[in-house]
Design a protein around this motif. Structure first.
Motif, PDB file in Angstrom:
ATOM      1  N   ASP A 112       0.758   4.014  -1.490  1.00  0.00           N
ATOM      2  CA  ASP A 112       1.925   4.370  -0.682  1.00  0.00           C
ATOM      3  C   ASP A 112       2.907   3.207  -0.728  1.00  0.00           C
ATOM      4  O   ASP A 112       2.499   2.059  -0.952  1.00  0.00           O
ATOM      5  N   ASP A 113       4.175   3.494  -0.528  1.00  0.00           N
ATOM      6  CA  ASP A 113       5.148   2.412  -0.544  1.00  0.00           C
ATOM      7  C   ASP A 113       5.089   1.594   0.744  1.00  0.00           C
ATOM      8  O   ASP A 113       4.960   0.375   0.710  1.00  0.00           O
ATOM      9  N   VAL A 114       5.179   2.247   1.887  1.00  0.00           N
ATOM     10  CA  VAL A 114       5.167   1.560   3.180  1.00  0.00           C
ATOM     11  C   VAL A 114       4.171   2.246   4.105  1.00  0.00           C
ATOM     12  O   VAL A 114       4.165   3.468   4.200  1.00  0.00           O
ATOM     13  N   VAL A 115       3.338   1.460   4.764  1.00  0.00           N
ATOM     14  CA  VAL A 115       2.453   2.004   5.789  1.00  0.00           C
ATOM     15  C   VAL A 115       2.943   1.484   7.128  1.00  0.00           C
ATOM     16  O   VAL A 115       3.063   0.281   7.332  1.00  0.00           O
ATOM     17  N   ARG A 116       3.257   2.426   8.026  1.00  0.00           N
ATOM     18  CA  ARG A 116       3.705   2.085   9.371  1.00  0.00           C
ATOM     19  C   ARG A 116       2.592   2.469  10.346  1.00  0.00           C
ATOM     20  O   ARG A 116       1.732   1.679  10.652  1.00  0.00           O
ATOM     21  N   LEU A 165      -3.690   1.457  -0.846  1.00  0.00           N
ATOM     22  CA  LEU A 165      -2.908   0.280  -1.164  1.00  0.00           C
ATOM     23  C   LEU A 165      -1.451   0.599  -0.892  1.00  0.00           C
ATOM     24  O   LEU A 165      -0.966   1.675  -1.251  1.00  0.00           O
ATOM     25  N   CYS A 166      -0.760  -0.332  -0.233  1.00  0.00           N
ATOM     26  CA  CYS A 166       0.666  -0.138   0.001  1.00  0.00           C
ATOM     27  C   CYS A 166       1.428  -1.370  -0.453  1.00  0.00           C
ATOM     28  O   CYS A 166       0.869  -2.464  -0.563  1.00  0.00           O
ATOM     29  N   VAL A 167       2.708  -1.193  -0.712  1.00  0.00           N
ATOM     30  CA  VAL A 167       3.556  -2.315  -1.080  1.00  0.00           C
ATOM     31  C   VAL A 167       3.876  -3.129   0.173  1.00  0.00           C
ATOM     32  O   VAL A 167       3.744  -4.336   0.184  1.00  0.00           O
ATOM     33  N   ALA A 212     -10.049   1.835   3.899  1.00  0.00           N
ATOM     34  CA  ALA A 212      -9.709   0.412   3.882  1.00  0.00           C
ATOM     35  C   ALA A 212      -8.312   0.248   3.289  1.00  0.00           C
ATOM     36  O   ALA A 212      -8.019   0.797   2.223  1.00  0.00           O
ATOM     37  N   LEU A 213      -7.449  -0.496   3.981  1.00  0.00           N
ATOM     38  CA  LEU A 213      -6.070  -0.679   3.538  1.00  0.00           C
ATOM     39  C   LEU A 213      -5.865  -2.069   2.957  1.00  0.00           C
ATOM     40  O   LEU A 213      -6.214  -3.074   3.579  1.00  0.00           O
TER      41      LEU A 213
END
Length: 69
Positions: free
Chosen positions: A5-9, A32-34, A51-52
């Motif tokens: 994903d690009d952004v995780v909020r 995985l996020c940027v 797991a992030l």
């Protein structure tokens, strides 16, 4: 399987993607996020067995909200 994903909020969009993949029989245990923003996403994903990893955290970025000098 690795979710990207690009952004995780809050984590709800990443969790929704994991739900779709899990519904199709895939094992979705890693994401995985940027950019990770500290709005509870990591905790939500961990509660659901994901797991992030993140390339950048919001605190790594310079604060540019002060405007021009």
């Amino acid at each position: 399987m690795m979710l990207v994903d690009d952004v995780v909020r809050s984590g709800t969009q990443t969790l929704a993607m994991a739900g779709l993949l899990r519904g199709a029989g895939a094992e979705a245990a890693h994401a995985l996020c940027v950019l990770e923003r500290p709005l509870g996403g990591r905790q939500l994903l961990e509660e659901h067995g994901i797991a992030l990893g993140s390339l950048l955290h919001e605190t790594d970025l310079p604060d540019v909200r002060g405007g021009a000098s």
